[in-house]
Design an enzyme around this catalytic site. Sequence first.
Site, PDB file in Angstrom:
ATOM      1  N   GLU A   1      76.774  25.707 -57.646  1.00  8.20           N
ATOM      2  CA  GLU A   1      75.299  25.315 -57.077  1.00  8.20           C
ATOM      3  C   GLU A   1      74.637  26.218 -57.850  1.00  8.20           C
ATOM      4  O   GLU A   1      74.576  27.202 -58.151  1.00  8.20           O
ATOM      5  CB  GLU A   1      75.337  25.257 -55.606  1.00  8.20           C
TER       6      GLU A   1
ATOM      7  N   CYS B   1      67.990  29.789 -59.813  1.00 11.56           N
ATOM      8  CA  CYS B   1      68.863  30.682 -59.349  1.00 11.56           C
ATOM      9  C   CYS B   1      70.350  30.292 -59.825  1.00 11.56           C
ATOM     10  O   CYS B   1      70.673  28.923 -59.643  1.00 11.56           O
ATOM     11  CB  CYS B   1      68.873  30.833 -57.626  1.00 11.56           C
TER      12      CYS B   1
ATOM     13  N   CYS C   1      83.487  33.640 -54.276  1.00 18.37           N
ATOM     14  CA  CYS C   1      83.272  35.082 -54.410  1.00 18.37           C
ATOM     15  C   CYS C   1      84.523  35.725 -53.700  1.00 18.37           C
ATOM     16  O   CYS C   1      84.979  35.199 -52.656  1.00 18.37           O
ATOM     17  CB  CYS C   1      82.128  35.573 -53.845  1.00 18.37           C
TER      18      CYS C   1
ATOM     19  N   CYS D   1      81.426  38.777 -47.839  1.00 16.20           N
ATOM     20  CA  CYS D   1      80.466  39.292 -46.796  1.00 16.20           C
ATOM     21  C   CYS D   1      80.382  38.334 -45.589  1.00 16.20           C
ATOM     22  O   CYS D   1      80.227  37.158 -45.842  1.00 16.20           O
ATOM     23  CB  CYS D   1      79.173  39.535 -47.582  1.00 16.20           C
TER      24      CYS D   1
ATOM     25  N   CYS E   1      77.782  35.458 -45.397  1.00 18.19           N
ATOM     26  CA  CYS E   1      77.286  34.652 -46.774  1.00 18.19           C
ATOM     27  C   CYS E   1      78.458  33.388 -46.689  1.00 18.19           C
ATOM     28  O   CYS E   1      79.497  33.450 -46.615  1.00 18.19           O
ATOM     29  CB  CYS E   1      77.604  35.531 -48.037  1.00 18.19           C
TER      30      CYS E   1
ATOM     31  N   GLU F   1      79.699  37.394 -57.309  1.00 16.88           N
ATOM     32  CA  GLU F   1      79.216  38.642 -57.659  1.00 16.88           C
ATOM     33  C   GLU F   1      79.049  38.739 -59.227  1.00 16.88           C
ATOM     34  O   GLU F   1      80.241  39.000 -59.881  1.00 16.88           O
ATOM     35  CB  GLU F   1      80.195  39.832 -57.216  1.00 16.88           C
TER      36      GLU F   1
ATOM     37  N   SER G   1      71.344  40.338 -59.307  1.00 11.59           N
ATOM     38  CA  SER G   1      71.613  40.875 -58.065  1.00 11.59           C
ATOM     39  C   SER G   1      73.135  41.290 -57.789  1.00 11.59           C
ATOM     40  O   SER G   1      73.999  40.594 -57.971  1.00 11.59           O
ATOM     41  CB  SER G   1      71.266  39.787 -57.063  1.00 11.59           C
TER      42      SER G   1
ATOM     43  N   SER H   1      71.709  44.239 -53.088  1.00 13.80           N
ATOM     44  CA  SER H   1      71.985  43.632 -51.659  1.00 13.80           C
ATOM     45  C   SER H   1      72.437  44.839 -50.840  1.00 13.80           C
ATOM     46  O   SER H   1      73.465  45.211 -50.740  1.00 13.80           O
ATOM     47  CB  SER H   1      72.974  42.663 -51.767  1.00 13.80           C
ATOM     48  N   LEU H   2      71.414  45.257 -50.088  1.00  9.37           N
ATOM     49  CA  LEU H   2      71.714  46.292 -49.273  1.00  9.37           C
ATOM     50  C   LEU H   2      71.963  45.969 -47.881  1.00  9.37           C
ATOM     51  O   LEU H   2      72.977  46.450 -47.419  1.00  9.37           O
ATOM     52  CB  LEU H   2      70.314  47.250 -49.152  1.00  9.37           C
ATOM     53  N   HIS H   3      71.117  45.414 -47.185  1.00 10.20           N
ATOM     54  CA  HIS H   3      71.419  44.663 -45.889  1.00 10.20           C
ATOM     55  C   HIS H   3      71.731  45.883 -44.623  1.00 10.20           C
ATOM     56  O   HIS H   3      71.718  45.335 -43.423  1.00 10.20           O
ATOM     57  CB  HIS H   3      72.684  43.729 -46.031  1.00 10.20           C
TER      58      HIS H   3
ATOM     59  N   ASN I   1      69.290  32.755 -43.879  1.00 11.04           N
ATOM     60  CA  ASN I   1      69.482  31.487 -43.535  1.00 11.04           C
ATOM     61  C   ASN I   1      70.718  31.007 -42.785  1.00 11.04           C
ATOM     62  O   ASN I   1      71.634  31.143 -43.375  1.00 11.04           O
ATOM     63  CB  ASN I   1      69.493  30.921 -44.952  1.00 11.04           C
TER      64      ASN I   1
ATOM     65  N   CYS J   1      72.600  30.586 -50.508  1.00  6.64           N
ATOM     66  CA  CYS J   1      73.896  30.589 -51.160  1.00  6.64           C
ATOM     67  C   CYS J   1      74.937  30.209 -50.545  1.00  6.64           C
ATOM     68  O   CYS J   1      75.424  30.316 -49.490  1.00  6.64           O
ATOM     69  CB  CYS J   1      73.717  32.405 -51.037  1.00  6.64           C
TER      70      CYS J   1
HETATM   71  N1  SAH Z   1      76.759  38.666 -54.892  1.00  4.72           N
HETATM   72  C1  SAH Z   1      75.345  39.166 -55.248  1.00  4.72           C
HETATM   73  C2  SAH Z   1      74.683  38.068 -55.688  1.00  4.72           C
HETATM   74  C3  SAH Z   1      74.665  36.595 -54.984  1.00  4.72           C
HETATM   75  S1  SAH Z   1      74.062  36.685 -53.413  1.00  4.72           S
HETATM   76  C4  SAH Z   1      74.862  39.528 -54.230  1.00  4.72           C
HETATM   77  O1  SAH Z   1      75.386  39.875 -53.030  1.00  4.72           O
HETATM   78  O2  SAH Z   1      74.054  40.272 -54.453  1.00  4.72           O
HETATM   79  C5  SAH Z   1      72.509  36.708 -53.671  1.00  4.72           C
HETATM   80  C6  SAH Z   1      71.650  36.764 -52.257  1.00  4.72           C
HETATM   81  O3  SAH Z   1      71.808  35.986 -51.208  1.00  4.72           O
HETATM   82  C7  SAH Z   1      72.214  38.223 -51.706  1.00  4.72           C
HETATM   83  O4  SAH Z   1      70.944  39.124 -51.531  1.00  4.72           O
HETATM   84  C8  SAH Z   1      72.762  37.776 -50.420  1.00  4.72           C
HETATM   85  O5  SAH Z   1      73.023  38.538 -49.347  1.00  4.72           O
HETATM   86  C9  SAH Z   1      71.751  36.644 -50.199  1.00  4.72           C
HETATM   87  N2  SAH Z   1      72.440  35.654 -49.228  1.00  4.72           N
HETATM   88  C10 SAH Z   1      73.777  35.630 -48.707  1.00  4.72           C
HETATM   89  N3  SAH Z   1      73.839  34.730 -47.659  1.00  4.72           N
HETATM   90  C11 SAH Z   1      72.584  34.390 -47.123  1.00  4.72           C
HETATM   91  C12 SAH Z   1      72.039  33.370 -46.224  1.00  4.72           C
HETATM   92  N4  SAH Z   1      72.794  32.840 -45.511  1.00  4.72           N
HETATM   93  N5  SAH Z   1      70.683  33.498 -46.182  1.00  4.72           N
HETATM   94  C13 SAH Z   1      69.757  34.294 -46.796  1.00  4.72           C
HETATM   95  N6  SAH Z   1      70.208  34.926 -47.992  1.00  4.72           N
HETATM   96  C14 SAH Z   1      71.679  34.905 -48.158  1.00  4.72           C
HETATM   97 FE1  SF4 Z   2      79.642  37.554 -52.631  1.00  6.50          FE
HETATM   98 FE2  SF4 Z   2      77.036  37.888 -52.815  1.00  6.50          FE
HETATM   99 FE3  SF4 Z   2      77.908  36.369 -50.790  1.00  6.50          FE
HETATM  100 FE4  SF4 Z   2      78.478  39.062 -50.683  1.00  6.50          FE
HETATM  101  S1  SF4 Z   2      76.285  37.982 -50.325  1.00  6.50           S
HETATM  102  S2  SF4 Z   2      79.963  36.978 -50.350  1.00  6.50           S
HETATM  103  S3  SF4 Z   2      78.837  39.457 -52.786  1.00  6.50           S
HETATM  104  S4  SF4 Z   2      78.033  36.065 -53.132  1.00  6.50           S
END
Ligand code: SAH
Ligand code: SF4
Length: 333
Positions: A81, A95, A102, A106, A109, A155, A186, A209-211, A285, A326
Site C-alpha cells: 500500500e 508515503c 515487515c 512492533c 503496527c 523497514e 523512517s 521511530s522512538l515511541h 491510529n 501503516c
Molecule cells: N519501519 C519504519 C517505517 C515504516 S512505519 C519505522 O518503523 O519507522 C512508519 C511510521 O508509522 C512509524 O513511525 C510507525 O511507528 C508508525 N505507525 C505504525 N503503526 C501506526 C499506527 N497504528 N498509527 C500511527 N502510526 C503508526
Molecule cells: Fe515494521 Fe515499522 Fe511496523 Fe515496526 S512500525 S513493524 S518496523 S513497519
Amino acid sequence: MDLSKLNKILKGEPPYRQQQVNQAVFIDLVTDWDEVKTLPQKLRKVLQDNCPLEINADIFHSQDKKTSKALITLEDGNKIETVLMQHEGERHTVCVSSQVGCSLACTFCATGRLGLKRNLTADEIVEQVLLWNRVLKQLGAKDRVTNVVYMGMGEPFLNYTAVLKSIRLLNDKQGFNIGARKISVSTSGIAPKIKKFAEEKMQINLALSLHAPNDELRSKLMPINTHFPLSEVMKAVDFYIEKTNRKVMCEYLMIAEVNDSLEQAEELAKLLQGKLVMVNLIAYNPTNAYRPAKSKNIKAFKDYLTKQGLEVSQRFTFGQDIKAACGQLALEN
Ligand code: SAH
Ligand code: SF4
C-alpha cells in the site's frame, strides 16, 4: 508494471532512446507504449510485450479528498500500500512501502502482524510514486508529487540497497527530479544502517521511530530494541548528526496509558537533551488492543517537552475513514 527488462532492451538502441523512454514514462506519464510516438513501432511492440506499464491498483479517497490510499497488486500477486496526501498549491506527499510486510513485529503496527513476505525492488518503490503522479494528472492537478516519505509497509533499512537506489531514481533530473531534501526515510533504529546512511553524502532526511524513552518499554513495543538498544541507536543518531549536520525527526506515537505519562515525557526530554532533533508526536491510529492517548495528555506531554527546550510538532491522523495507517488495508485484504 515491470521495467526490469528495459535496460537490456535499450542496450541495442541509440543512447537517446533512454531519454525518450524517461520522458514518456516519468514525465508524460503514458500508460501505453503505443502512445510513445517518438519510438519506432517495432520497439514499441517489444516494450509492449516485455515491459508492461499498467499498474494494478485499487484506489480509495478519503471523504475530504485530501488523503488517498492505493493497494497495489505486484506482478507476483503480492500486495502493498501507498498513500498520497494533497496539500493543494503547497505540496503533495507520498508515503511509500519498502517491503511486503515487515519482519520486526512492533506490537502497535498492523504491518508487523503480516510478517515479512519479501523486499521490494527499487522499481517497485518508484512505481508507487509514478502511480500517484498518474492519478494527479488524471485529476487535473497542476502539480505532481513533491515529497516522498518512506513510512509505509516495511523497514527501509532492512532493504537498504534497493531503498537507496530508489532514492537516486526519484532524484534523477531526467525523471521525477524530487530533491533529496524532500525525501525522508523512517527507521525503527537499525543502528549500523543509520551510520551507513550518514556516510551517503546526500541531503535525505532521517526519521527515527522512538515511541518509548527507555529500553524496558521500547523492547516491549518494538522487539528490534533488544538487538539495538537505545544507547546504541542514539549513538548512531549522534554520529548521523555529526556527519550531516541535519536535524533528525524523532517519531513518538501517543498511546493511552502506555507511553503518554509526564514521567515518560521527563525521561524523553533527558534522552534527547542537547541533540539536533525534533519530536513529532503522532496520534495513534488504533489497529489492535491499544487506544490513542487523550488529547489533554498529549497537550501536557507536548508542553513539558517544549518547556525543556525541545522542538515539538504534532501529526494528526489523516484518512481515518480509509484506514490510512501503516499496514491496515493490506492486512484486511
Ligand atoms: N519501519 C519504519 C517505517 C515504516 S512505519 C519505522 O518503523 O519507522 C512508519 C511510521 O508509522 C512509524 O513511525 C510507525 O511507528 C508508525 N505507525 C505504525 N503503526 C501506526 C499506527 N497504528 N498509527 C500511527 N502510526 C503508526
Ligand atoms: Fe515494521 Fe515499522 Fe511496523 Fe515496526 S512500525 S513493524 S518496523 S513497519
